[in-house]
Design an enzyme around this catalytic site. Structure first.
Site, PDB file in Angstrom:
ATOM      1  N   LYS A 134      -0.142  -3.655   4.842  1.00 58.37           N
ATOM      2  CA  LYS A 134       0.769  -2.931   3.961  1.00 58.37           C
ATOM      3  C   LYS A 134       1.873  -3.806   3.395  1.00 58.37           C
ATOM      4  CE  LYS A 134       0.481   1.700   5.848  1.00 58.37           C
ATOM      5  NZ  LYS A 134       1.360   2.730   6.424  1.00 58.37           N
ATOM      6  N   GLU A 149      11.120   0.717   6.050  1.00 60.82           N
ATOM      7  CA  GLU A 149      11.287   0.883   4.613  1.00 60.82           C
ATOM      8  C   GLU A 149      12.616   1.558   4.372  1.00 60.82           C
ATOM      9  OE1 GLU A 149       6.945   1.922   2.874  1.00 60.82           O
ATOM     10  OE2 GLU A 149       8.500   3.363   2.373  1.00 60.82           O
ATOM     11  N   ARG A 155      -9.244   5.733   1.354  1.00 63.90           N
ATOM     12  CA  ARG A 155     -10.105   6.769   1.932  1.00 63.90           C
ATOM     13  C   ARG A 155     -10.082   7.992   1.042  1.00 63.90           C
ATOM     14  NH1 ARG A 155      -5.119   7.427   5.034  1.00 63.90           N
ATOM     15  NH2 ARG A 155      -4.128   9.261   4.144  1.00 63.90           N
TER      16      ARG A 155
END
Lengths: 165, 493
Positions: free
Chosen positions: B113, B199, B291
């Site tokens: 990520k 984050e 996905r």
């Protein structure tokens, strides 16, 4: 004659009616001076938290929470308080210091130790269920008297976990 | 084309995949464990195999062995579990079995990520502000220093994460230690890996995902965007497509950005590029979901394209049958997730037996679910029990269909968030699409019921209370009560 005071969304209704005899499916109910007719579709069916009834010609399908603190209609979730004026006692509220597992799960860890002071609403134990960590909170202010289940054990719903005095 | 597919998942998504397999004439092999044998996918598949491992749907070795033993051509991982496991994709490929999803190297690339964020920023797109690398959960001082640099509030995220699992919002430094522990433990429980990164939180924000579809021959198209800004905890509960927030210029920009970002990683099969939007309409890339997603039904409703079918065909090597301009977009779709979570107990999971289930029906109402009257919702898996998706020519019609569908839905036996969803659909804020990630902070009360309805509810509550009381304390008929003590012991005169 049954006299019941229902507070729903902060408005109080005084409701009286004769308790239905076994098998009786129609009730005449007085509510704040008006009369309505309640039809119980299947009086022989067991009374459970999900119910549907007609009031005059209006059908309602409702869900009550098990402690009768909430009623859910199709459009809203309403807080309720019920008092039986004949019995003159407020209905029982669960509020003792025995903290039981509200769901089956695994005891991940305790956030308190025996002897700690806790306040109502403070997270006490982390119960892992459905791949989530769930905080189980203290039901009242007090001191932790006993911890009954070890970390890592799987518990069934209703297992006594912690006692608060 | 494949003859036999193993579905390495459970619940509604397994049911969903089996449906498309049947349409394509593909045999299915389902997996289950004993706590989950009630799930409808077990009896819909052609064969069902019990996973003899405590890791069940996360056990790569066992599932690859089952795939080999049952001679399947391909494995569909669904979402969650092994859906974004490059190891799983790699092991299957080595065993000569097709993984229905992006190739292992694409998964590896988009799952890193932090590297993805850096690559996207380097390509000139704004991204969320984040820490440089996966952090050691035991090194609290470094974590604190990183959080201070980003500025509070921060979000702890799992390096492997997805679907909000392993995420924690932290407002103050003193909450950090507990939050890190909890996020890491949850991430380990769900993904088998406890690494985290940080984050900077955007509060409030909008979450928008762009559906991508790419074949093995270099064609990549988008199928529009979805908005999923209404969340409980970290889980999206209501989603819609298209986003009611974007104007045409913003929409064009975000769709073009998503395609460009997908191309950076040579993206294949279905995937979603996710963005956060702030209050002023600026968008920031957050991550790529490699996905099929829970909310894929929205895209299926507005495009008429069966995404699971496309996943299978792309994995089998077929080229995309459409160019970008051929994709038809029509109308509006909404989806609600019904979870076995108790709205009266702070949304605790509430596994148990559903004693009564009544599904809604009607035009443009779609239900994805594994439940039925009498089935058990298992304690060890996701609380999602059903998805309700509705479609309409415009948002207003779509919303009114959703209101009706939820009103007709009945789930009895174990608590669910259904009453809350019914209520949310009647709020003016939702009707006007005035919402963001702060929309749902507590169960809304005092619904849209009229005075007469409220009075009737009070009446029913009183009658219900009295009948319940009567059931537990059956009254003795008056004729038997009167005079028992006074008269019955008295000798006849």
């Amino acid at each position: 004659m049954s006299k019941i005071l229902v507070t729903l969304n902060e408005k109080t209704y005084e409701i009286s009616f004769d308790l239905p005899a076994p098998g009786q499916d129609r009730l005449s109910v007085q509510v704040n001076g008006e009369t309505v007719l309640v039809q119980i579709p299947d009086p022989a069916a067991p009374v459970n938290d999900h119910t549907w009834m007609l009031v005059d010609e209006r059908p309602y399908e409702l869900l009550f929470d098990p402690d009768l603190r909430w009623v859910a209609s199709k459009k809203g979730l309403h807080p309720v308080d019920v008092r039986d004026l004949e019995a003159m006692t407020p209905r029982h509220r669960s509020g003792d210091g025995r903290l039981k597992a509200p769901i089956p799960g695994l005891i991940a860890r305790y956030l308190v130790n025996v002897g700690d002071e806790v306040t109502a609403g403070q997270p006490v134990v982390i119960l892992e269920a459905m791949k989530m960590e769930n905080e189980i909170r203290a039901p009242m202010n007090g001191r932790v008297e006993a911890i009954h289940v070890d970390v890592g054990e799987t518990v069934a719903r209703g297992t006594l976990l912690v006692e608060i005095e | 084309m494949f003859k036999k597919i193993l579905i390495a998942n459970r619940g509604e998504i397994a049911v969903r995949i089996i449906r498309t397999c049947r349409e394509l004439g593909i045999e299915t092999v389902a997996l289950y464990d004993e706590s989950d044998i009630d799930s409808l996918h077990v009896r819909q598949a052609d064969l069902c195999v019990r996973v003899p491992s405590p890791e069940t749907f996360l056990d790569v070795t066992t599932i690859v062995q089952i795939a080999l033993a049952y001679e399947v051509d391909a494995v569909h991982p669904g979402y969650g579990f092994l859906a974004e496991s490059a190891t799983f994709a790699q092991k299957l490929t080595e065993a000569g079995i097709t993984f229905i999803g992006p190739p292992a190297e694409v998964i590896t690339a988009v799952r890193a990520k932090v590297k993805v964020l850096e690559a996207v920023r380097a390509a000139g797109f704004p991204t969320v502000t984040h820490t440089g690398d996966c952090l050691d959960v035991h090194d609290l001082p470094t974590i604190q220093a990183n959080a201070a640099r980003l500025g509070y509030p921060v979000v702890i995220k799992s390096c492997r994460g997805g679907r909000g699992r392993g995420e924690r919002l932290v407002h103050k430094p003193e909450q950090m230690e507990t939050a890190v522990q909890r996020a890491s433990a949850e991430s380990r429980a769900v993904f088998g890996n406890g690494h985290i990164y940080l984050e900077r939180a955007m509060l409030p924000a909008h979450q928008i995902g762009v559906q991508l579809l790419g074949d093995r021959h270099g064609h990549l198209i988008h199928l529009g965007e979805r908005e999923g800004s209404i969340i409980v905890g970290n889980q999206k509960i209501i989603e819609e497509a298209p986003s009611p927030l974007l104007n045409e210029a913003q929409r064009e920009a975000i769709l073009a950005a998503a395609l460009a970002i997908g191309r950076l990683f040579n993206y294949q099969n279905v995937g979603t590029v996710e963005f956060l939007l702030d209050g002023t309409g600026n968008f920031y890339f957050s991550e790529i979901k490699a996905r099929i997603q829970v909310e894929h039904s929205l895209t299926e409703m507005i495009t008429g394209i069966d995404l699971v079918r496309q996943q299978i065909l792309i994995a089998a090597g077929d080229p995309l049958p459409w160019a970008q301009d051929d994709v038809p977009f029509h109308g509006w779709a909404m989806m609600c997730r019904l979870n076995a979570q108790d709205p009266w107990q702070n949304f605790l999971p509430s596994p148990g037996r559903l004693t009564d289930v009544r599904l809604p029906f009607g035009p443009q109402v779609r239900i994805d679910s594994y439940i039925y009257t009498g089935c058990r919702v298992p304690p060890n898996y996701d609380p999602l029990v059903a998805k309700v998706t509705t479609w309409g020519r415009n948002r207003e019609i779509c919303l009114s269909r959703m209101k009706n569908a939820l009103a007709d839905f009945l789930l009895i036996g174990t608590p669910t968030n259904l009453p809350v969803m019914q209520r949310l659909m009647h709020t003016t804020a939702f009707a006007r699409a005035h919402y963001n990630t702060d929309f749902f902070t507590k169960p809304p009360v005092n619904g849209a019921d009229s005075e007469v309805t409220l009075r009737d509810l009070a009446v029913i509550t009183a009658v219900h209370f009295a009948r319940r009381h009567q059931m537990f304390n059956p009254t003795t008929p008056a004729r038997l009560q009167s005079g028992w003590h006074k008269d019955s012991r008295r000798l006849p005169e």
